[in-house]
Design a protein around this motif. Structure first.
Motif, PDB file in Angstrom:
ATOM      1  N   VAL A  77       0.854  -1.185   0.000  1.00 47.92           N
ATOM      2  CA  VAL A  77       0.000   0.000   0.000  1.00 47.92           C
ATOM      3  C   VAL A  77       0.889   1.234   0.000  1.00 47.92           C
ATOM      4  CG1 VAL A  77      -1.844   1.218   1.227  1.00 47.92           C
ATOM      5  CG2 VAL A  77      -1.746  -1.269   1.277  1.00 47.92           C
ATOM      6  N   GLY A  78       0.469   2.278  -0.711  1.00 48.76           N
ATOM      7  CA  GLY A  78       1.285   3.484  -0.837  1.00 48.76           C
ATOM      8  C   GLY A  78       1.407   4.267   0.456  1.00 48.76           C
ATOM      9  N   VAL A  79       2.112   5.391   0.383  1.00 52.09           N
ATOM     10  CA  VAL A  79       2.414   6.173   1.584  1.00 52.09           C
ATOM     11  C   VAL A  79       1.167   6.746   2.231  1.00 52.09           C
ATOM     12  CG1 VAL A  79       4.754   6.755   0.862  1.00 52.09           C
ATOM     13  CG2 VAL A  79       2.856   8.176   0.111  1.00 52.09           C
ATOM     14  N   GLU A  80       0.095   6.899   1.473  1.00 50.26           N
ATOM     15  CA  GLU A  80      -1.138   7.433   2.061  1.00 50.26           C
ATOM     16  C   GLU A  80      -1.901   6.371   2.839  1.00 50.26           C
ATOM     17  OE1 GLU A  80      -3.654  10.055  -0.035  1.00 50.26           O
ATOM     18  OE2 GLU A  80      -2.075  10.779  -1.346  1.00 50.26           O
ATOM     19  N   GLY A  81      -1.527   5.110   2.705  1.00 50.11           N
ATOM     20  CA  GLY A  81      -2.049   4.058   3.549  1.00 50.11           C
ATOM     21  C   GLY A  81      -3.531   3.780   3.390  1.00 50.11           C
ATOM     22  N   LEU A  82      -4.150   3.412   4.512  1.00 53.00           N
ATOM     23  CA  LEU A  82      -5.559   3.009   4.553  1.00 53.00           C
ATOM     24  C   LEU A  82      -6.398   4.141   5.115  1.00 53.00           C
ATOM     25  CD1 LEU A  82      -7.866   0.856   4.502  1.00 53.00           C
ATOM     26  CD2 LEU A  82      -7.137   0.228   6.814  1.00 53.00           C
ATOM     27  N   HIS A  83      -7.467   4.492   4.407  1.00 51.83           N
ATOM     28  CA  HIS A  83      -8.443   5.483   4.881  1.00 51.83           C
ATOM     29  C   HIS A  83      -9.714   4.717   5.265  1.00 51.83           C
ATOM     30  CE1 HIS A  83      -6.294   9.214   3.424  1.00 51.83           C
ATOM     31  NE2 HIS A  83      -5.599   8.230   2.881  1.00 51.83           N
ATOM     32  N   LEU A  84      -9.955   4.607   6.562  1.00 52.50           N
ATOM     33  CA  LEU A  84     -11.022   3.768   7.093  1.00 52.50           C
ATOM     34  C   LEU A  84     -12.197   4.636   7.524  1.00 52.50           C
ATOM     35  CD1 LEU A  84     -11.690   0.809   7.780  1.00 52.50           C
ATOM     36  CD2 LEU A  84     -10.645   1.186  10.014  1.00 52.50           C
ATOM     37  N   GLU A  85     -13.379   4.357   6.972  1.00 52.42           N
ATOM     38  CA  GLU A  85     -14.562   5.152   7.255  1.00 52.42           C
ATOM     39  C   GLU A  85     -14.898   5.077   8.742  1.00 52.42           C
ATOM     40  OE1 GLU A  85     -17.826   7.438   7.226  1.00 52.42           O
ATOM     41  OE2 GLU A  85     -18.011   5.381   7.957  1.00 52.42           O
ATOM     42  N   SER A  86     -14.931   6.238   9.391  1.00 50.04           N
ATOM     43  CA  SER A  86     -15.038   6.290  10.848  1.00 50.04           C
ATOM     44  C   SER A  86     -16.348   5.703  11.350  1.00 50.04           C
ATOM     45  CB  SER A  86     -14.895   7.742  11.326  1.00 50.04           C
ATOM     46  OG  SER A  86     -13.666   8.294  10.891  1.00 50.04           O
ATOM     47  N   GLY A  87     -17.466   6.040  10.678  1.00 52.19           N
ATOM     48  CA  GLY A  87     -18.758   5.555  11.143  1.00 52.19           C
ATOM     49  C   GLY A  87     -18.878   4.046  11.074  1.00 52.19           C
ATOM     50  N   ALA A  88     -18.343   3.442  10.008  1.00 50.09           N
ATOM     51  CA  ALA A  88     -18.438   1.992   9.834  1.00 50.09           C
ATOM     52  C   ALA A  88     -17.636   1.255  10.899  1.00 50.09           C
ATOM     53  CB  ALA A  88     -17.970   1.602   8.436  1.00 50.09           C
ATOM     54  N   VAL A  89     -16.401   1.695  11.137  1.00 50.86           N
ATOM     55  CA  VAL A  89     -15.567   0.994  12.126  1.00 50.86           C
ATOM     56  C   VAL A  89     -16.070   1.254  13.537  1.00 50.86           C
ATOM     57  CG1 VAL A  89     -13.834   2.808  12.474  1.00 50.86           C
ATOM     58  CG2 VAL A  89     -13.180   0.427  12.706  1.00 50.86           C
ATOM     59  N   GLU A  90     -16.680   2.410  13.790  1.00 51.79           N
ATOM     60  CA  GLU A  90     -17.248   2.681  15.114  1.00 51.79           C
ATOM     61  C   GLU A  90     -18.425   1.755  15.394  1.00 51.79           C
ATOM     62  OE1 GLU A  90     -19.223   6.384  17.678  1.00 51.79           O
ATOM     63  OE2 GLU A  90     -18.403   6.728  15.678  1.00 51.79           O
ATOM     64  N   SER A  91     -19.255   1.503  14.385  1.00 50.55           N
ATOM     65  CA  SER A  91     -20.366   0.568  14.552  1.00 50.55           C
ATOM     66  C   SER A  91     -19.848  -0.836  14.834  1.00 50.55           C
ATOM     67  CB  SER A  91     -21.237   0.569  13.292  1.00 50.55           C
ATOM     68  OG  SER A  91     -22.254  -0.408  13.373  1.00 50.55           O
ATOM     69  N   PHE A  92     -18.765  -1.232  14.151  1.00 51.32           N
ATOM     70  CA  PHE A  92     -18.186  -2.566  14.342  1.00 51.32           C
ATOM     71  C   PHE A  92     -17.666  -2.731  15.771  1.00 51.32           C
ATOM     72  CE2 PHE A  92     -14.627  -5.603  13.997  1.00 51.32           C
ATOM     73  CZ  PHE A  92     -15.269  -6.677  13.400  1.00 51.32           C
ATOM     74  N   GLN A  93     -16.922  -1.727  16.253  1.00 52.48           N
ATOM     75  CA  GLN A  93     -16.340  -1.863  17.589  1.00 52.48           C
ATOM     76  C   GLN A  93     -17.407  -1.729  18.680  1.00 52.48           C
ATOM     77  OE1 GLN A  93     -13.533   1.392  17.177  1.00 52.48           O
ATOM     78  NE2 GLN A  93     -14.632   2.628  18.664  1.00 52.48           N
ATOM     79  N   ASN A  94     -18.472  -0.975  18.439  1.00 53.90           N
ATOM     80  CA  ASN A  94     -19.542  -0.871  19.435  1.00 53.90           C
ATOM     81  C   ASN A  94     -20.237  -2.213  19.627  1.00 53.90           C
ATOM     82  OD1 ASN A  94     -19.100   1.822  19.987  1.00 53.90           O
ATOM     83  ND2 ASN A  94     -20.642   2.568  18.553  1.00 53.90           N
ATOM     84  N   TYR A  95     -20.384  -2.978  18.532  1.00 52.11           N
ATOM     85  CA  TYR A  95     -20.993  -4.298  18.676  1.00 52.11           C
ATOM     86  C   TYR A  95     -20.057  -5.240  19.434  1.00 52.11           C
ATOM     87  CZ  TYR A  95     -23.385  -8.643  17.483  1.00 52.11           C
ATOM     88  OH  TYR A  95     -24.033  -9.854  17.560  1.00 52.11           O
ATOM     89  N   LEU A  96     -18.752  -5.115  19.207  1.00 51.60           N
ATOM     90  CA  LEU A  96     -17.800  -5.943  19.956  1.00 51.60           C
ATOM     91  C   LEU A  96     -17.841  -5.626  21.446  1.00 51.60           C
ATOM     92  CD1 LEU A  96     -14.709  -5.834  17.545  1.00 51.60           C
ATOM     93  CD2 LEU A  96     -16.270  -7.743  17.887  1.00 51.60           C
TER      94      LEU A  96
END
Length: 511
Positions: free
Chosen positions: A184-203
């Motif tokens: 992956v290039g220098v800009e890396g991974l851009h992870l959608e905040s709302g989606a990952v927040e929903s995932f971790q809230n369920y965990l």
């Protein structure tokens, strides 16, 4: 056609040349027997991970209930791990020697009326031939094989040169080396905040004690940089700043690298299982085709996966099963052992209760070893165990295990707010969640239209909601038009669809 057979010791990729309409369970078993002639099945080929739904042997696979014939179709079975040694050298210039295979398999069948001879070294140093009735292939064939699980050299070829032998032996040796950087290039991974927040809230609902995974959908973005320049004389003193053009200069843009943008997360059907190597069991997903089709209509593709983990000791990033699964998904994305920006994201909780989200990739060497089925799962989850047929060389000497972290490369990660999607509708396949996908939830979301700057299409642009609509609208006729308006806001959504969707939600009567 490639069929994946998930066993209790790993996934086997079975390549079948027969037409899909003629493939039966016997076809699959015969193909497996070409490379694993001694395998013993403890549970038959089944359509579910628990092997409680055996495949009907009297009908072709395509006629089985719920089976969609496609490359990568997953079926399940349980095997005796001690009988799964693979004969992988039955090939000569790409052609399988079926005669040798069948002869070896037939010869390995135990018979009470047969005896074999073995050479032993007596106490006085002399070599003697003794007779034995022990015809167990695991006790005798492995002693004669070129490597454990492989055929003897004379069964492969009558005569060998040193170069031929060395070249073949090198196919089973891996000199372990760390890959310094990801794909992956220098800009890396851009992870959608709302989606990952929903995932971790369920965990958090289970205090991160249950493992769970989801697929990341988004885009691979090419970056470009001016690198190729042609000029007859040096005019570097005319450059006015970084990237500025110089007079009378021919410049061409070339691909530099890639970054990954994640727009949405989809969690397929699964069951948490502490006894499973991965910590969960993947279930059959009858919405898989709809997910892929809707993602494609939105200009998205599968760009990675995310796994929720329980708290672990410092330095323990991934288990062997997770490393192997990451490699399998990278292989699937790259269509072979090739560089790919496909990412693996871990989500866990720290000692102080803080959520940790990190992104990784596995190395190209790990992908190659998994493709060759050289890595196994062992008793220590922090290490990948090397299949006895292969040799892993670390620091100049053979090693039976490889630490998982040797295969990992870190990917820079950034928070990202999607300008295309919202994440408000409940996710599917979440048991015991407070909110489930219903028409009432549709109403709750869509009635915000006209408030606080929300428009109807803004609120409809929810990946989970679009997948929910697939249950009621035609995926091939209706969804392309809806997705086009989501992807390009200048394309107005037809009023007819607004009326239908609003009616379904109970906003203007019933549908």
């Amino acid at each position: 056609m490639i069929i994946r057979v998930r066993t209790n010791i790993g996934i086997w990729r079975v390549t079948i040349t027969s037409p899909p309409s003629s493939i039966t369970t016997q076809t699959i078993l015969d193909t497996i027997a070409q490379t694993r002639p001694h395998v013993v099945y403890e549970a038959p080929l089944s359509l579910d991970p628990k092997c409680s739904e055996p495949i009907d042997t009297s009908r072709p696979l395509c006629e089985q209930h719920g089976v969609q014939m496609r490359d990568g179709l997953m079926i399940y079975c349980k095997v005796d791990s001690s009988t799964c040694a693979e004969n992988t050298v039955g090939n000569n210039n790409g052609n399988t020697n079926d005669t040798n295979m069948s002869t070896t398999a037939a010869a390995s069948e135990p018979s009470s009326s047969t005896t074999i001879t073995k050479r032993i070294i007596a106490k006085d140093g002399t070599i003697k031939l003794i007779h034995t009735t022990d015809t167990d292939p695991s006790n005798n064939k492995s002693e004669l094989g070129f490597r454990k699980g492989l055929m003897p050299l004379r069964d492969i070829k009558k005569s060998w040169t040193l170069n031929e032998f060395t070249a073949m032996d090198d196919k089973y040796n891996f000199k372990i080396k760390r890959q310094e950087s990801s794909f992956v290039g220098v800009e890396g991974l851009h992870l959608e905040s709302g989606a990952v927040e929903s995932f971790q809230n369920y965990l958090r609902r289970f205090q991160f004690r249950q493992q769970r995974f989801g697929y990341l959908y988004g885009r691979f973005v090419e970056e470009e940089e001016d690198v190729k320049e042609e000029e007859e004389e040096d005019r570097s003193h005319l450059r006015q700043g970084w990237g500025a053009r110089m007079p009378q200069k021919n410049e061409s843009k070339v691909k530099k690298n890639k970054k990954v943008i994640v727009e949405a997360i989809y969690e397929p059907p699964q069951e948490a299982d502490a006894d499973a190597a991965e910590g969960f069991v993947m279930l059959e997903d009858d919405q898989e085709e709809n997910v892929e089709q809707v993602a494609s209509l939105l200009g998205l593709r599968k760009v990675g996966w995310i796994v929720g983990q329980p708290p672990r000791e410092t330095g323990f990033q991934f288990s062997a099963a997770e490393v192997i699964m990451a490699a399998e998904l990278q292989l699937e994305c790259a269509q072979g052992v090739e560089e790919t920006p496909f990412v693996t994201v871990r989500c866990t909780v720290g000692d102080e209760g803080n959520v940790i989200v990190e992104a990784f990739q596995v190395s190209l060497q790990c992908m190659e070893m998994v493709a060759e089925e050289a890595l196994d799962i062992g008793p220590n989850p922090g290490f990948c165990y090397v299949n006895e047929t292969f040799t892993a060389i670390q620091e100049g000497k053979p090693s039976p295990t490889v630490e998982n972290n040797f295969f990992l490369t870190l990917v820079p990660i950034h928070g990202y707010q999607s300008d295309m999607f919202v994440t408000q509708f409940p996710f599917v396949n979440r048991p015991f969640d407070d909110r489930q996908q219903t028409h009432d939830e549709m109403k709750r979301q869509l009635t915000k239209s006209g408030q606080a700057g929300w428009t109807f299409i803004d609120l409809l642009s929810d990946f989970a909601l679009l997948l929910y609509l697939c249950k009621f609208l035609d995926v091939s006729q209706d969804m392309p038009k809806i997705c086009e308006s989501v992807k390009d806001r200048e394309v107005l959504l037809d009023d007819g669809y607004k009326i239908i969707i609003s009616s379904m939600a109970g906003m203007d009567g019933s549908y």
